[in-house]
Design a protein around this motif. Structure first.
Motif, PDB file in Angstrom:
ATOM      1  N   ARG A  16      55.088  11.711  -9.291  1.00 38.65           N
ATOM      2  CA  ARG A  16      54.348  12.833  -8.705  1.00 38.65           C
ATOM      3  C   ARG A  16      53.343  12.267  -7.689  1.00 38.65           C
ATOM      4  N   ASP A  37      57.873   5.014 -13.169  1.00 36.98           N
ATOM      5  CA  ASP A  37      56.727   5.766 -13.708  1.00 36.98           C
ATOM      6  C   ASP A  37      56.785   5.706 -15.236  1.00 36.98           C
ATOM      7  N   ASN A  86      51.107   1.675  -6.808  1.00 37.44           N
ATOM      8  CA  ASN A  86      50.454   2.971  -6.600  1.00 37.44           C
ATOM      9  C   ASN A  86      49.979   3.621  -7.894  1.00 37.44           C
ATOM     10  N   TYR A 149      37.019   3.092 -13.625  1.00 40.86           N
ATOM     11  CA  TYR A 149      37.926   3.289 -12.491  1.00 40.86           C
ATOM     12  C   TYR A 149      37.466   2.465 -11.289  1.00 40.86           C
ATOM     13  N   THR A 184      46.261  15.785  -5.216  1.00 41.81           N
ATOM     14  CA  THR A 184      47.338  15.469  -6.163  1.00 41.81           C
ATOM     15  C   THR A 184      46.846  15.892  -7.543  1.00 41.81           C
TER      16      THR A 184
END
Ligand code: NAD
Length: 242
Positions: A16, A37, A86, A149, A184
């Motif tokens: 996605r 994924d 990614n 993060y 997203t």
């Protein structure tokens, strides 16, 4: 002929968001794509793309899973030209409360995953290969409650610069994309109205980016058009950090 004619690309987190957009664009530009994924929904996208597309279930933090991706690449296409690290996860924790295990998980998925990916894919890469690490504008400065993060993306940014020196002798380029807000599921998950509206309004372009716009930056870095570009960082944020 497409910009990626005859190239083989591995894209992580391709079920996605930006990874999906990269897989679709790279495929349209002539690449064979291996979508990976942790969730199986990437298989549907690979089926839809048809020829030159395969899906591999893959936890990027697992060395064993990376060996499986390498096997899929060898069996289907014989080599790899492009790797896009990614896949990512987000969350909010302050430095005085973050569980060290949660901190480790961010580092596993953003830093160590890219290291495992480099180590698994470089042996399959030919001269002219390109590696793209997707960090974040959270790696340009600090933010409240974002230490896990943010620090892991700073580390990924550093890995890219150091790796560029070690890989240049093999003629493999490696660069970082630092997206700002991108529409997203990762961003929209946090959609709580006022907060997201304020973040959008702070962007000079008065909007977030789209996955397709980020995929265009990845396409440039994946293609031979960026043949003199390595160890570089591309901020794609609508002017927010200008
Ligand atoms: N969306 C934004 O605003 C934004 C901003 C800056 C940076 N980024 C970065 O861009 C990249 C892509 O994010 P996105 O916006 O497409 O988010 P997204 O949440 O839509 O997609 C992330 C994908 O990564 C996959 N993933 C998560 N953990 C994984 C694991 N352990 N192994 C394999 N796959 C895993 C997810 O299943 C998902 O398909 C991420 O690295 C993210 O940190 C996003």
């Amino acid at each position: 002929m497409g910009l990626l004619h005859d190239k083989v690309a591995v894209i992580t987190g391709a079920a996605r968001g930006q990874g999906e957009a990269e897989a679709r664009l790279f495929h349209a530009e002539g690449a064979s794509v291996i979508l990976t994924d942790i969730t199986d929904s990437g298989a549907r996208i690979a089926e839809e793309l048809g020829d030159r597309a395969v899906f591999c279930r893959h936890d990027v933090s697992s060395v064993t899973d990376w060996q499986q991706v390498a096997q899929v690449a060898r069996d289907n296409f014989g080599r790899v030209d492009i790797l896009v690290n990614n896949a990512g996860v987000t969350g909010y924790e302050p430095v005085d409360a973050i569980d060290p295990a949660a901190m480790q998980r961010y580092l596993d998925i953003h830093l160590f995953a890219a290291l495992h990916g480099i180590q698994a894919m470089v042996p399959l890469m030919t001269a002219g290969g390109s590696i793209i690490n997707v960090a974040s504008t959270a790696a340009l400065r600090g933010y409240p409650h974002y230490v896990g993060y943010g620090v892991s993306k700073w580390a990924l940014r550093g890995l890219t610069r150091y790796a560029s020196h070690d890989l240049v002798g093999r003629n493999i380029r490696i660069n970082t994309i630092l997206p700002g807000g991108v529409e997203t599921p990762m961003l929209l998950r946090d959609d709580d109205g006022d907060l997201i509206d304020a973040a959008r309004a702070a962007v000079p372009m008065k909007r977030f980016g789209t996955a397709e716009e980020l995929a265009q930056t990845a396409l440039f870095l994946a293609s031979d058009r960026s043949s003199y570009t390595t160890g570089a960082e591309f901020v794609v944020d609508g002017g927010l950090n200008a």
